[in-house]
Design a protein around this motif. Structure first.
Motif, PDB file in Angstrom:
ATOM      1  N   ARG A   1      -1.650  65.318  70.417  1.00 20.88           N
ATOM      2  CA  ARG A   1      -1.514  64.131  71.564  1.00 20.88           C
ATOM      3  C   ARG A   1      -0.692  64.940  72.887  1.00 20.88           C
ATOM      4  O   ARG A   1      -0.689  64.626  73.910  1.00 20.88           O
ATOM      5  N   ASP A   2       0.499  65.673  72.313  1.00 25.93           N
ATOM      6  CA  ASP A   2       1.370  66.143  73.405  1.00 25.93           C
ATOM      7  C   ASP A   2       0.673  67.316  74.242  1.00 25.93           C
ATOM      8  O   ASP A   2       0.791  67.533  75.596  1.00 25.93           O
ATOM      9  N   TRP A   3      -0.173  68.274  73.408  1.00 24.49           N
ATOM     10  CA  TRP A   3      -0.518  69.267  74.022  1.00 24.49           C
ATOM     11  C   TRP A   3      -2.251  69.174  74.480  1.00 24.49           C
ATOM     12  O   TRP A   3      -2.506  69.805  75.407  1.00 24.49           O
ATOM     13  N   TRP A   4      -2.988  68.302  74.074  1.00 33.13           N
ATOM     14  CA  TRP A   4      -4.246  67.956  74.501  1.00 33.13           C
ATOM     15  C   TRP A   4      -4.333  66.489  74.837  1.00 33.13           C
ATOM     16  O   TRP A   4      -5.057  65.698  74.091  1.00 33.13           O
ATOM     17  N   PRO A   5      -3.481  65.989  76.001  1.00 31.71           N
ATOM     18  CA  PRO A   5      -3.426  64.462  76.063  1.00 31.71           C
ATOM     19  C   PRO A   5      -4.865  63.795  76.444  1.00 31.71           C
ATOM     20  O   PRO A   5      -5.049  62.737  76.267  1.00 31.71           O
ATOM     21  N   GLY A   6      -5.858  64.547  76.681  1.00 26.09           N
ATOM     22  CA  GLY A   6      -7.094  63.975  76.949  1.00 26.09           C
ATOM     23  C   GLY A   6      -7.896  63.542  75.825  1.00 26.09           C
ATOM     24  O   GLY A   6      -9.037  62.907  76.112  1.00 26.09           O
ATOM     25  N   VAL A   7      -7.521  64.086  74.777  1.00 28.85           N
ATOM     26  CA  VAL A   7      -8.409  63.698  73.486  1.00 28.85           C
ATOM     27  C   VAL A   7      -7.824  62.470  73.063  1.00 28.85           C
ATOM     28  O   VAL A   7      -6.645  61.918  72.773  1.00 28.85           O
ATOM     29  N   ARG A   8      -8.626  61.675  72.788  1.00 32.08           N
ATOM     30  CA  ARG A   8      -8.317  60.176  72.446  1.00 32.08           C
ATOM     31  C   ARG A   8      -8.834  59.883  70.913  1.00 32.08           C
ATOM     32  O   ARG A   8      -8.516  59.030  70.463  1.00 32.08           O
ATOM     33  N   ALA A   9      -9.586  60.953  70.310  1.00 35.11           N
ATOM     34  CA  ALA A   9     -10.017  60.712  69.080  1.00 35.11           C
ATOM     35  C   ALA A   9      -8.958  60.546  68.042  1.00 35.11           C
ATOM     36  O   ALA A   9      -7.699  60.674  68.054  1.00 35.11           O
ATOM     37  N   GLU A  10      -9.712  59.512  67.051  1.00 35.78           N
ATOM     38  CA  GLU A  10      -8.599  59.178  65.900  1.00 35.78           C
ATOM     39  C   GLU A  10      -8.521  60.561  65.044  1.00 35.78           C
ATOM     40  O   GLU A  10      -9.444  61.278  64.894  1.00 35.78           O
ATOM     41  N   VAL A  11      -7.144  60.639  64.352  1.00 34.00           N
ATOM     42  CA  VAL A  11      -6.992  61.760  63.636  1.00 34.00           C
ATOM     43  C   VAL A  11      -6.937  61.083  62.095  1.00 34.00           C
ATOM     44  O   VAL A  11      -6.064  60.417  61.884  1.00 34.00           O
ATOM     45  N   ARG A  12      -7.655  62.107  61.235  1.00 31.49           N
ATOM     46  CA  ARG A  12      -7.641  61.752  59.843  1.00 31.49           C
ATOM     47  C   ARG A  12      -7.208  62.951  59.118  1.00 31.49           C
ATOM     48  O   ARG A  12      -7.450  64.024  59.547  1.00 31.49           O
ATOM     49  N   SER A  13      -7.095  62.944  57.867  1.00 31.13           N
ATOM     50  CA  SER A  13      -6.890  64.133  56.827  1.00 31.13           C
ATOM     51  C   SER A  13      -8.173  64.231  56.117  1.00 31.13           C
ATOM     52  O   SER A  13      -8.916  63.311  55.724  1.00 31.13           O
ATOM     53  N   ALA A  14      -8.847  65.445  56.223  1.00 29.99           N
ATOM     54  CA  ALA A  14     -10.067  65.837  55.596  1.00 29.99           C
ATOM     55  C   ALA A  14      -9.796  65.576  54.219  1.00 29.99           C
ATOM     56  O   ALA A  14     -10.778  65.444  53.416  1.00 29.99           O
ATOM     57  N   ALA A  15      -8.589  65.553  53.635  1.00 32.11           N
ATOM     58  CA  ALA A  15      -8.269  65.433  52.331  1.00 32.11           C
ATOM     59  C   ALA A  15      -8.930  64.223  51.587  1.00 32.11           C
ATOM     60  O   ALA A  15      -9.250  64.043  50.339  1.00 32.11           O
ATOM     61  N   ASP A  16      -9.027  63.106  52.534  1.00 31.69           N
ATOM     62  CA  ASP A  16      -9.112  61.922  52.030  1.00 31.69           C
ATOM     63  C   ASP A  16     -10.942  61.641  52.103  1.00 31.69           C
ATOM     64  O   ASP A  16     -11.459  60.544  51.902  1.00 31.69           O
ATOM     65  N   GLY A  17     -11.443  62.878  52.613  1.00 29.27           N
ATOM     66  CA  GLY A  17     -12.939  62.726  52.716  1.00 29.27           C
ATOM     67  C   GLY A  17     -13.249  62.608  53.873  1.00 29.27           C
ATOM     68  O   GLY A  17     -12.662  62.129  54.837  1.00 29.27           O
TER      69      GLY A  17
ATOM     70  N   PRO B   1       1.473  64.384  58.498  1.00 32.46           N
ATOM     71  CA  PRO B   1       0.105  63.919  59.420  1.00 32.46           C
ATOM     72  C   PRO B   1       0.521  63.580  60.702  1.00 32.46           C
ATOM     73  O   PRO B   1      -0.044  63.499  62.053  1.00 32.46           O
ATOM     74  N   VAL B   2       1.888  62.636  60.885  1.00 32.39           N
ATOM     75  CA  VAL B   2       2.458  62.247  62.054  1.00 32.39           C
ATOM     76  C   VAL B   2       2.781  63.478  63.028  1.00 32.39           C
ATOM     77  O   VAL B   2       2.629  63.311  64.115  1.00 32.39           O
ATOM     78  N   ALA B   3       3.273  64.417  62.465  1.00 28.98           N
ATOM     79  CA  ALA B   3       3.686  65.658  63.267  1.00 28.98           C
ATOM     80  C   ALA B   3       2.440  66.409  63.522  1.00 28.98           C
ATOM     81  O   ALA B   3       2.385  66.734  64.769  1.00 28.98           O
ATOM     82  N   ARG B   4       1.481  66.346  62.975  1.00 26.43           N
ATOM     83  CA  ARG B   4       0.261  67.347  63.024  1.00 26.43           C
ATOM     84  C   ARG B   4      -0.533  66.594  64.377  1.00 26.43           C
ATOM     85  O   ARG B   4      -0.934  67.094  65.376  1.00 26.43           O
ATOM     86  N   GLU B   5      -0.266  65.139  64.364  1.00 26.60           N
ATOM     87  CA  GLU B   5      -1.140  64.201  65.409  1.00 26.60           C
ATOM     88  C   GLU B   5      -0.297  64.410  66.900  1.00 26.60           C
ATOM     89  O   GLU B   5      -0.825  64.521  67.890  1.00 26.60           O
ATOM     90  N   ARG B   6       1.061  64.664  66.532  1.00 25.85           N
ATOM     91  CA  ARG B   6       1.951  64.310  67.604  1.00 25.85           C
ATOM     92  C   ARG B   6       1.644  65.748  68.535  1.00 25.85           C
ATOM     93  O   ARG B   6       1.495  65.887  69.756  1.00 25.85           O
ATOM     94  N   VAL B   7       1.441  66.958  67.889  1.00 25.44           N
ATOM     95  CA  VAL B   7       0.989  68.108  68.438  1.00 25.44           C
ATOM     96  C   VAL B   7      -0.348  68.074  69.219  1.00 25.44           C
ATOM     97  O   VAL B   7      -0.309  68.320  70.646  1.00 25.44           O
TER      98      VAL B   7
END
Length: 412
Positions: free
Chosen positions: A118-134, A110-116
């Motif tokens: 933040r690096d490619w879409w820096p304007g997105v401030r949204a929290e990142v979660r896994s859908a597997a957790d609901g 998940p850290v690597a997924r979020e890093r992509v």
């Protein structure tokens, strides 16, 4: 990173249950037992018996909302994710709190997924979660593909409003079969559906019998634009082997025919880098640029007169971006494609090797091709503000309830 190391990371961060699921999934892939749906069995929903709760009380109009966006993990520069994230940024700019729920059936880091993101879409401030957790804690959640619509239906069991941002009619991504049927069924889930463009809207009306909200394409003309002093000499094509709707295999045949007739013209390729047997299948020299950032891609376009912008489902964003940059896009002629690419800037071609090659040649043979580049660039749709405004207003309307300023009727 080795699969062994990745497995240890999953065990350490997500526990033995996730480790076991990952091990079974990888084993199935190695043994050829993966069913190929791109969706776990437990995440398959069924419109025939789907009963999803919605809140009893609507928040007051004007109150900031919590909005979830259910998406697959993006790869660097993904076009579909770029469009989706424009909508996320618009919702955040309107004062809403956004959460990205990543539907990742391969349990990636998940850290690597979020890093992509933040690096490619820096304007997105949204929290990142896994859908597997609901999928919970939001006023509304927006599915962004057929797979994520299933995930929202199965993992978003809390009371919330549900919407579906449809960038393409995704059953057409698959042969008639299981994946086609499951993709088609998502449009019957009862989510409020927002179609990007008239081609998708027509497909939803004709194939499913629903009336979606509709918004229009845009183009980032701050990035895609003619560059002063550019020398336009070559042609360009987007390379996505194995993605049938992008038509690379047809583009390759057309470029081979074009090269036979115009061997002096440079051929540029971007996207996937062809290696091994795929590279040997090119009977011509090509300059491979690989994956490019938008700014780098615009610099490449400045060297080109025409480009292949094929798509066999919804019109590709590449076509409008080429127009904005002054490149003549060669597009397969169809009523659906013309519905979302108005005007005379595109070269409409019969989708055959000879048809595409002829359209490339005609663009290069124009005596006024430099002036024509500036002329077509001026016709490009400027920005994504219309679509962003529409999507945010539709979400607000769905959560707060029909309001005096509702955009639903105006968008149809």
């Amino acid at each position: 990173m080795t699969s062994f190391a990745a497995g240890l990371r999953v065990l350490r961060r997500q526990g033995p249950g996730a480790f076991a699921r990952r091990a079974l999934e990888l084993a199935a892939l190695r043994l050829g037992e993966d069913h190929g749906l791109g969706l776990a069995d437990a995440d398959v929903a069924d419109s025939a018996n789907l009963h999803l709760p919605v809140p009893d009380i609507r928040p007051a109009e004007g109150e900031p909302l919590a909005i979830g966006w259910v998406t697959t993990p993006p790869g660097p520069g993904s076009g579909g994710h770029t469009t989706l994230f424009r909508m996320v940024e618009a919702a955040e700019a309107a004062g809403h709190r956004c959460v990205l729920f990543l539907a990742d059936r391969h349990d990636g880091d998940p850290v690597a997924r979020e890093r992509v993101i933040r690096d490619w879409w820096p304007g997105v401030r949204a929290e990142v979660r896994s859908a597997a957790d609901g999928i919970a804690g939001v006023d509304a959640a927006v599915a962004s593909s057929w797979e994520t619509a299933h995930v929202l239906a199965t993992r978003g069991a809390d009371a919330m409003r549900r919407l579906y941002f449809v960038q393409d009619f995704e059953p057409w991504f698959h042969p008639r079969g299981a994946a086609y049927a499951l993709a088609e069924d998502t449009y019957r889930f009862g989510f409020r559906t927002i179609a990007l463009g008239e081609a998708v809207a027509q497909a939803l009306r004709q194939e499913i019998g629903i009336e979606p909200d509709v918004t229009s394409f845009g183009c980032d003309t701050d990035i895609y634009r003619p560059l002063p002093g550019a020398r336009r000499e070559g042609v360009v094509a987007y390379v996505r082997p194995g993605v049938a709707r992008r038509g690379w295999e047809l583009a390759r045949l057309a470029l081979a025919r074009f090269h036979e007739e115009r061997p002096e013209v440079p051929i540029h390729l971007y996207g996937d880098v062809l290696t091994g047997a795929a590279r040997r299948q090119l009977p011509f020299e090509a300059i491979q640029h690989g994956r490019l950032s938008p700014l780098e891609l615009n610099e490449l376009y400045a060297e080109c007169v025409a480009g292949i912008a094929m798509s066999f489902t919804n019109i590709s964003l590449v076509a409008e971006e080429m127009i904005a940059a002054g490149v003549v896009p060669v597009v397969g002629d169809s009523a659906l494609a013309r519905a979302d690419l108005p005007g005379d800037a595109a070269a409409w071609a019969r989708p055959t090797p000879a048809g595409i090659a002829a359209a490339l040649g005609a663009a290069l043979d124009r005596p006024d091709r430099d002036a024509h580049a500036l002329e077509i660039s001026a016709t490009a749709r400027s920005g994504w503000s219309r679509a962003q405004h529409d999507v945010v207003r539709i979400i607000e309307d769905e959560v707060h309830g029909p309001a005096r300023h509702s955009t639903r009727a105006a968008l149809r």
